[in-house]
Design a protein around this motif. Structure first.
Motif, short mmCIF file in Angstrom:
data_model
loop_
_atom_site.label_atom_id
_atom_site.label_comp_id
_atom_site.label_asym_id
_atom_site.label_seq_id
_atom_site.Cartn_x
_atom_site.Cartn_y
_atom_site.Cartn_z
N ILE A 48 0.84 -1.20 0.00
CA ILE A 48 0.00 0.00 0.00
C ILE A 48 0.87 1.25 0.00
O ILE A 48 0.63 2.20 -0.74
CB ILE A 48 -0.96 -0.01 1.21
N PHE A 53 2.59 1.38 -3.70
CA PHE A 53 1.79 1.46 -4.92
C PHE A 53 0.62 2.42 -4.87
O PHE A 53 0.05 2.73 -5.92
CB PHE A 53 1.28 0.07 -5.30
N VAL A 54 0.24 2.90 -3.70
CA VAL A 54 -0.95 3.75 -3.58
C VAL A 54 -0.50 5.20 -3.41
O VAL A 54 0.49 5.48 -2.73
CB VAL A 54 -1.82 3.30 -2.38
N ALA A 55 -1.24 6.11 -4.03
CA ALA A 55 -0.93 7.54 -3.92
C ALA A 55 -1.09 8.00 -2.46
O ALA A 55 -1.84 7.41 -1.69
CB ALA A 55 -1.84 8.35 -4.83
N GLU A 56 -0.38 9.08 -2.12
CA GLU A 56 -0.38 9.56 -0.73
C GLU A 56 -1.78 9.90 -0.21
O GLU A 56 -2.07 9.69 0.96
CB GLU A 56 0.51 10.79 -0.60
N TRP A 104 -4.54 8.44 -0.80
CA TRP A 104 -5.37 7.25 -0.59
C TRP A 104 -4.73 6.22 0.33
O TRP A 104 -5.27 5.13 0.52
CB TRP A 104 -5.68 6.61 -1.94
N ARG A 105 -3.59 6.54 0.93
CA ARG A 105 -2.90 5.54 1.76
C ARG A 105 -3.68 5.17 3.02
O ARG A 105 -3.79 4.00 3.36
CB ARG A 105 -1.51 6.04 2.15
N TRP A 137 -6.72 2.94 2.38
CA TRP A 137 -6.30 1.60 2.00
C TRP A 137 -5.63 0.86 3.15
O TRP A 137 -5.69 -0.37 3.23
CB TRP A 137 -5.39 1.63 0.77
N SER A 164 3.01 2.87 8.61
CA SER A 164 2.33 4.08 8.14
C SER A 164 2.97 5.34 8.72
O SER A 164 3.03 6.37 8.04
CB SER A 164 0.84 4.04 8.49
#
Length: 96
Positions: free
Chosen positions: A29, A32-35, A37-38, A41, A85
């Protein structure tokens, strides 16, 4: 009368499996996920870890220590995903 298991599975293995999946999910996460949307997710990933924890411990098939094993899996996954995170949050503050 219940019969004892002849070769019971190791209960700690299921806890470690949930921790490993939580680590891999948090790392994937974060990469691969944009900041923006972290965090949503990460919540989805943690929900998956909770469901996996129940599934693994139910598959284990022993009632003694069930709550302790599930709680250990969930708390470990929560702490692991939280630390990861926090690391991604600190990395986002550093200008590139």
């Amino acid at each position: 009368m219940t019969q004892p298991a002849l070769a019971p599975r190791n209960a700690f293995t299921g806890v470690v499996v949930v921790w490993a999946v939580a680590f891999l999910a948090a790392a994937a996460i974060g990469i691969f996920v944009a900041e923006d949307w972290r965090i949503p997710w990460m919540l989805v990933g943690f929900g998956g870890a909770v469901l996996l924890s129940f599934a693994v411990q139910l598959w284990y098939g022993r009632t003694d220590g069930f709550i302790f094993r599930v709680a250990g899996s969930i708390i470990g996954a929560l702490l692991l995903m939280g630390v990861i995170s926090i690391g991604f949050g600190i990395a986002a503050l550093i200008p590139a």
